[in-house]
Design a protein around this motif. Structure first.
Motif, PDB file in Angstrom:
ATOM      1  N   ASN A  19      45.898  28.873  57.120  1.00  0.00           N
ATOM      2  CA  ASN A  19      46.452  30.180  56.504  1.00  0.00           C
ATOM      3  C   ASN A  19      46.436  31.493  57.777  1.00  0.00           C
ATOM      4  O   ASN A  19      47.307  32.023  57.830  1.00  0.00           O
ATOM      5  CB  ASN A  19      45.577  30.447  55.326  1.00  0.00           C
ATOM      6  N   SER A  23      49.488  33.647  58.893  1.00  0.00           N
ATOM      7  CA  SER A  23      49.317  35.247  58.881  1.00  0.00           C
ATOM      8  C   SER A  23      49.910  35.937  60.100  1.00  0.00           C
ATOM      9  O   SER A  23      50.025  36.806  60.280  1.00  0.00           O
ATOM     10  CB  SER A  23      47.952  35.659  58.290  1.00  0.00           C
ATOM     11  N   THR A  28      50.674  38.294  55.422  1.00  0.00           N
ATOM     12  CA  THR A  28      50.130  37.567  54.229  1.00  0.00           C
ATOM     13  C   THR A  28      48.587  37.229  54.950  1.00  0.00           C
ATOM     14  O   THR A  28      48.239  37.683  55.828  1.00  0.00           O
ATOM     15  CB  THR A  28      50.673  36.077  53.971  1.00  0.00           C
ATOM     16  N   ASN A  29      47.705  36.735  54.214  1.00  0.00           N
ATOM     17  CA  ASN A  29      46.389  36.723  54.544  1.00  0.00           C
ATOM     18  C   ASN A  29      45.672  35.394  53.782  1.00  0.00           C
ATOM     19  O   ASN A  29      46.134  35.126  52.634  1.00  0.00           O
ATOM     20  CB  ASN A  29      45.422  37.751  54.485  1.00  0.00           C
ATOM     21  N   TRP A  32      44.757  35.936  50.178  1.00  0.00           N
ATOM     22  CA  TRP A  32      45.962  35.885  49.108  1.00  0.00           C
ATOM     23  C   TRP A  32      46.415  34.720  48.875  1.00  0.00           C
ATOM     24  O   TRP A  32      46.705  34.210  47.726  1.00  0.00           O
ATOM     25  CB  TRP A  32      46.925  36.776  49.714  1.00  0.00           C
ATOM     26  N   ILE A  33      46.707  33.669  50.012  1.00  0.00           N
ATOM     27  CA  ILE A  33      47.187  32.358  49.648  1.00  0.00           C
ATOM     28  C   ILE A  33      46.348  31.459  48.991  1.00  0.00           C
ATOM     29  O   ILE A  33      46.354  30.901  47.929  1.00  0.00           O
ATOM     30  CB  ILE A  33      47.245  31.740  50.969  1.00  0.00           C
ATOM     31  N   ARG A 150      57.444  34.932  52.935  1.00  0.00           N
ATOM     32  CA  ARG A 150      55.942  34.787  52.767  1.00  0.00           C
ATOM     33  C   ARG A 150      55.800  34.273  51.394  1.00  0.00           C
ATOM     34  O   ARG A 150      54.861  33.810  51.014  1.00  0.00           O
ATOM     35  CB  ARG A 150      55.211  36.025  53.129  1.00  0.00           C
ATOM     36  N   ILE A 154      54.158  29.795  52.691  1.00  0.00           N
ATOM     37  CA  ILE A 154      52.702  29.410  52.536  1.00  0.00           C
ATOM     38  C   ILE A 154      52.742  28.124  51.773  1.00  0.00           C
ATOM     39  O   ILE A 154      51.293  27.580  51.884  1.00  0.00           O
ATOM     40  CB  ILE A 154      52.059  30.534  51.884  1.00  0.00           C
TER      41      ILE A 154
END
Ligand code: COA
Length: 319
Positions: A19, A23, A28-29, A32-33, A150, A154
Motif C-alpha cells: 500500500n 500511495s 491514498t494511504n 484507508w486501504i 485510486r 488499490i
C-alpha cells in the motif's frame, strides 16, 4: 458421489506492490486501504504473463493430483485480463503443458469465472463427455487497471490458480451448485476492450467500477446463493466446515459471515497479501489452504464467487 478436486496449484508474480508503494502513485494511504478492504499488498506481473503463470499453476496441480498432462481431456482457462485474445490462453497453456488430448478453451465470467469453469467441467464429467479436467483462473489485472484511479487500482492483484477435477468412478454424480447472472446491471463494473479505441477514441481499456453498488450486490446475493446451495446439498449451514469465497474485500466477507450467523474463522482469507485476483482468487486460496494442511479429507466446503456481469454462484464440495 461428487466430482472431486484431486489437485491444486498456484503461481504468483515475484513483484510485490504494497500500500505504501501505491500511495506513491495515487492520493491514498495504507490506513484507508486496509480499513476499507483488508488489503495490505498484492503481486504484480513483471516478466510473467497469463500463459506463463497459468502453466506453472497447472503443472503444480497435475503433480499434486498425480496425473500426467496427457490424461487431461478438458482444459478451461478463466480470465478477463490475459495479454492475448487469439489463440485463446487455454490453447497456449495446452501447448506449454503438452496436454495433447485436451479440448481447450477460455471463458469470461469475471470474478465468478472459476465457479463457472468448475460447473461446466463437472457437467461434462457427469454427462460422460470428460473424465479429467484442468481448470485455471489466471489474471493480469494490473494490465487493465487505471493506475490513476485510486478507487480501483488499490483493489486488484495478479496471479494464477489451478485445480484438477474428476469423478471417483462412473455413476450417479451430484453437483450441488448454483449460477446466476444479471446483465441488466452490467454497468456497475466494466472494462472496454482496448481495441475499441481504434474505432472510438473515447473508450478507455480500463476497469471502471461503482464500488458501493458492487458492495451491496455482494453482501445481499452471496448469502442468498449459499442458502440455495445448502438446500440443493441438503446440508445445514452449521455442517459446513469452510466457506471459500471470492477474495474481493475483507468487509464483504465479514458481512457475509454475519448474515449467515457463522464464525469468521470458517471464512479463510488471503486478500491481505494477494488483493482481488478475480477468477484466480478462489483456486489460489484453495491451493494455499491445501498447502497449509487446512483441507482434510471429508471436509464440507462451500465455494462462492461474485463479480462483473453481474455474475454470481457457487457449489458444495466434499474434500
Ligand atoms: N484512498 C483514499 N480515499 C479514497 C480512495 C482511496 N484509495 N478511494 C476512494 N476514496 C475516497 C473517495 O474519493 C470518497 O471521497 P469523498 O467523500 O471526498 O468524495 C471517499 O473515499 C468515499 O468513497 P467511496 O467510493 O464511497 O468509498 P467506499 O466506502 O464505498 O469504499 C470501496 C470504496 C471500493 C472500498 C468499497 O466501495 C468496496 O469495497 N466496494 C466493493 C468493490 C469490490 O469488491 N469490487 C470487486 C468486485 S469483484
Amino acid at each position: 458421489m461428487f466430482v472431486k478436486i484431486k489437485g491444486t496449484g498456484s503461481c504468483l508474480p515475484e513483484k510485490v506492490l504494497d500500500n505504501a508503494a501505491i500511495s506513491q502513485l495515487v492520493d491514498t494511504n495504507d490506513e484507508w486501504i486496509q480499513s476499507r478492504t483488508g488489503i495490505k499488498s498484492r503481486h504484480i506481473v513483471g516478466k510473467e504473463t497469463a500463459v506463463s503463470m497459468a502453466a506453472v499453476a497447472a503443472e503444480k496441480a497435475l503433480e499434486d493430483a498425480g496425473i500426467t498432462a496427457e490424461e487431461i481431456d478438458l482444459l478451461i482457462v478463466s480470465s478477463v485480463s490475459s495479454e492475448q485474445l487469439l489463440p485463446c490462453t487455454a490453447c497456449s497453456v495446452q501447448k506449454e503443458l503438452g496436454a495433447v488430448n485436451a479440448a481447450a478453451f477460455d471463458l469470461n465470467a469475471a470474478c465468478s469465472g472459476f465457479i463457472v469453469a468448475y460447473q461446466m467441467a463437472a457437467g461434462q464429467i457427469k454427462a460422460g463427455l470428460s473424465k479429467k479436467a484442468l481448470l485455471i483462473g489466471v489474471e493480469c489485472l494490473s494490465n487493465i487497471v487505471n493506475w490513476k484511479d485510486r478507487g480501483t487500482c488499490i483493489l486488484f492483484g495478479d496471479g494464477a490458480g489451478a485445480a484438477v477435477i474428476s469423478a471417483e468412478e462412473e455413476g450417479n454424480i451430484e453437483i450441488p451448485s448454483v449460477l446466476h447472472s444479471d446483465g441488466s446491471r452490467g454497468e456497475v463494473l466494466t472494462c472496454k476492450n482496448p481495441t475499441g479505441e481504434r474505432k472510438d477514441r473515447s473508450l478507455e481499456g480500463y476497469v471502471a467500477m461503482d464500488g458501493r453498488e458492487i458492495y451491496k450486490f455482494a453482501v445481499r446475493q452471496v448469502p442468498a446463493v449459499i442458502d440455495e446451495i445448502l438446500e440443493k446439498a441438503e446440508k445445514s449451514v452449521e455442517e459446513i466446515d469452510l466457506f471459500v469465497l471470492h477474495q474481493a474485500n475483507r468487509r464483504i466477507v465479514e458481512a457475509i459471515a454475519k448474515r449467515l450467523k457463522q464464525p469468521i474463522e470458517k471464512f479463510p482469507m488471503d486478500m491481505m497479501q494477494n488483493g482481488n485476483m478475480s477468477s484466480a482468487s478462489i483456486p489460489v486460496l484453495l491451493d494455499e489452504l491445501k498447502q497449509e494442511g487446512k483441507l482434510q479429507p471429508g471436509m464440507k466446503i462451500i465455494v462462492a464467487g461474485f463479480g462483473a456481469g453481474l455474475t454470481w454462484g457457487g457449489m458444495y464440495l466434499e474434500w
